[in-house]
Design an enzyme around this catalytic site. Structure first.
Site, PDB file in Angstrom:
ATOM      1  N   LYS A  11      -1.059  23.007  -7.978  1.00  0.00           N
ATOM      2  CA  LYS A  11      -1.890  21.817  -8.178  1.00  0.00           C
ATOM      3  C   LYS A  11      -1.215  20.558  -7.627  1.00  0.00           C
ATOM      4  O   LYS A  11      -1.885  19.607  -7.232  1.00  0.00           O
ATOM      5  CB  LYS A  11      -2.188  21.607  -9.667  1.00  0.00           C
ATOM      6  CG  LYS A  11      -2.761  22.806 -10.409  1.00  0.00           C
ATOM      7  CD  LYS A  11      -4.205  23.060 -10.087  1.00  0.00           C
ATOM      8  CE  LYS A  11      -4.973  23.948 -11.046  1.00  0.00           C
ATOM      9  NZ  LYS A  11      -4.523  25.317 -11.255  1.00  0.00           N
TER      10      LYS A  11
HETATM   11  C1  PLP Z   1      -5.236  26.479 -11.222  1.00  0.00           C
HETATM   12  C2  PLP Z   1      -4.472  27.728 -11.022  1.00  0.00           C
HETATM   13  C3  PLP Z   1      -5.080  28.873 -10.486  1.00  0.00           C
HETATM   14  C4  PLP Z   1      -6.548  28.947 -10.189  1.00  0.00           C
HETATM   15  O1  PLP Z   1      -6.928  28.111  -9.125  1.00  0.00           O
HETATM   16  P1  PLP Z   1      -8.473  27.694  -8.962  1.00  0.00           P
HETATM   17  O2  PLP Z   1      -8.473  26.697  -7.875  1.00  0.00           O
HETATM   18  O3  PLP Z   1      -8.891  27.111 -10.287  1.00  0.00           O
HETATM   19  O4  PLP Z   1      -9.225  28.936  -8.638  1.00  0.00           O
HETATM   20  C5  PLP Z   1      -4.275  29.974 -10.250  1.00  0.00           C
HETATM   21  N1  PLP Z   1      -2.969  29.974 -10.549  1.00  0.00           N
HETATM   22  C6  PLP Z   1      -2.349  28.904 -11.077  1.00  0.00           C
HETATM   23  C7  PLP Z   1      -0.906  28.977 -11.405  1.00  0.00           C
HETATM   24  C8  PLP Z   1      -3.077  27.746 -11.324  1.00  0.00           C
HETATM   25  O5  PLP Z   1      -2.465  26.674 -11.843  1.00  0.00           O
END
Ligand code: PLP
Length: 464
Positions: free
Chosen positions: A112
């Site tokens: 993120k």
């Molecule tokens: C947010 C997240 C996901 C999922 O990603 P999306 O964009 O919501 O599909 C997968 N793995 C981790 C570690 C995340 O923080």
């Protein structure tokens, strides 16, 4: 570039306004009016460029004239300068055909950060010199919250209210949010699951008076700028593995469908993508929808991969819109059915459009554990459970195509689960510091729109 809503009736906005707004006022999501493309030569020209250079080139068509190229490049340098690896998102080879794309070298140890570090800077840039004050409201299943808070803590003109489901995020995840004591950061633990938290946020946005009074903005992956920033690493990895001459498959641990939708955008822009492998845990609504057209929600089952414990994948709407001939009225009707009956079916056109690019895999706890052990034994790599889910799906691909598994979190962020699966206790990198010694601060509220709305109204800055 102009941005239109997936539900067809919200105002068409430029990049600046779409970024500040997050969600569209008709309940839809903003998407570019048309997909820009990079031709073969342009893709070949990315070879050897740094991550920040690649980012500025890939994102420029989406930003358009909202920022001049030099300014965009400076923001990319600042955002990606905070990553602890010189390559920002390094590739690690696992075996002949398989790689990990490590997306967790940012300040809060999950992918993120790649998008949110940039988004925090974009917000600041777009608010500087205006009287606008932004109230960011988000729901997090764990990783978005800490990444968003890190990106905006202490920034002028912005308050952030972050909802997390009480008891459903890991200790590291919670502490990464609740130990940030800046006065513009407001953490809220709500009673309920992630979908409850996300529904509250959606309801507050859909309350036009409330949303206007506090100038609400979103940092969830419903914000277009976040997806835009994630398109970059598909190009970055693809070019390193032979694009534009060779197509690469990507295995993506999927929850809200933001990350894998960014891969779809990369393919639309001209990156040769062999497959997008959508890997879900047992909360498999998206896998079911792509495999057979059944988009119906069940109850959320808590798993070792909390960031994927989701039954409503917001960004799936963007795919439905794009595959359904970009018909806003039809998307609004389809989503309306889903919202009122908790179920709907993809059309034959949508299914046929998805089939050539997407593969969907549901990965249970045993498959995930086996993939995590395989990574240790065969390649000496300790991976986090989310990455383990995607790796299990990647291992189901027939050999012959290079497969990049997106490694979305640092293993130490989910230390207990990693230790259970592999017997190895990963250590937190020094850059997170004394997380377990710091003071925590958060409010505990019932999972209702009224409770959260009242809490926000008491603390946010209303428009003059
Ligand atoms: C947010 C997240 C996901 C999922 O990603 P999306 O964009 O919501 O599909 C997968 N793995 C981790 C570690 C995340 O923080």
């Amino acid at each position: 570039m102009r941005y239109i809503s997936t539900r067809g009736t919200a105002p068409v906005l430029g990049f600046r306004e779409a970024t500040l707004a997050g969600l569209a006022s008709d309940g839809g999501l903003y998407v570019p009016e048309a997909w820009p493309t990079l031709d073969r030569d342009a893709i070949a020209g990315l070879a050897g460029l740094s991550y920040a250079e690649t980012a500025a080139i890939v994102m420029q068509p989406f930003v358009g004239d909202a920022l001049d190229p030099g300014e965009l490049r400076a923001l990319c340098d600042a955002a990606y300068g905070r990553f602890s690896h010189a390559a920002v998102t390094p590739l690690v080879q696992l075996d002949h055909d398989r790689w990990l794309l490590e997306l967790f070298h940012g300040p809060t140890l999950a992918f993120k950060d790649v998008a949110l570090q940039l988004l925090g800077l974009l917000f600041e840039r777009f608010l500087t010199g205006t009287d606008d004050h932004l109230t960011i409201i988000g729901a997090t299943s764990g990783d978005t919250g800490s990444a968003a808070i890190d990106a905006v803590a202490g920034r002028e003109g912005i308050d952030v209210f972050m909802l997390h489901p009480a008891g459903r995020v890991s200790d590291v995840q919670r502490r990464q949010m609740t130990t940030v004591l800046s006065p513009n950061v407001h953490n809220i633990a709500i009673r309920g699951d992630f979908d409850t938290a996300q529904a509250i946020v959606k309801a507050l946005f859909n309350d036009a008076a409330f949303a206007g009074r506090f100038r609400l903005s979103a940092v969830n992956s419903i914000n277009w700028a976040r997806l835009m920033a994630q398109v970059v690493y598909y190009f970055y990895a693809g070019v390193r593995l032979g694009a534009p001459d060779r197509a690469v498959a990507y295995a993506v641990p999927t929850g809200n469908f933001g990350d894998v939708f960014a891969g779809y955008v990369a393919a639309k822009m001209g990156l040769p993508v062999a497959r997008l492998i959508v890997a879900t845990n047992v909360n498999d609504i998206v896998a079911r929808a792509l495999a057979g057209g059944d988009y119906s929600r069940g109850l959320t089952v808590p798993t070792a991969t909390p960031s994927m414990d989701i039954q409503v994948s917001s960004n799936f709407e963007r795919l439905l819109f794009d595959l359904g001939s970009r018909d806003g009225a039809a998307t609004a009707a389809q989503m309306g059915t889903f919202e009122s009956t908790r179920a709907m079916r993809l059309t034959n056109v949508q299914l046929a459009g998805a089939a050539p690019l997407f593969a969907a895999e549901r990965i249970d706890a045993d498959d995930m554990t086996m993939a995590m052990r395989w990574a240790c034994d065969a390649a000496g790599q300790v991976v986090d459970p989310h990455t383990g889910v995607a790796l299990a799906a990647a291992r189901r691909m027939a050999p012959g195509t290079p497969v990049v598994t997106l490694a979305t979190a640092h293993p130490a962020k989910f230390g207990d689960a990693v230790e259970r699966a592999t017997g190895i206790r990963p250590t937190l990198p020094a850059r997170v510091g004394d997380l377990f010694d710091r003071e925590e601060r958060f409010a505990s509220l019932p999972g209702t729109v009224e409770a959260v709305g009242a809490y926000v109204a008491e603390r946010a800055v209303a428009r003059a």
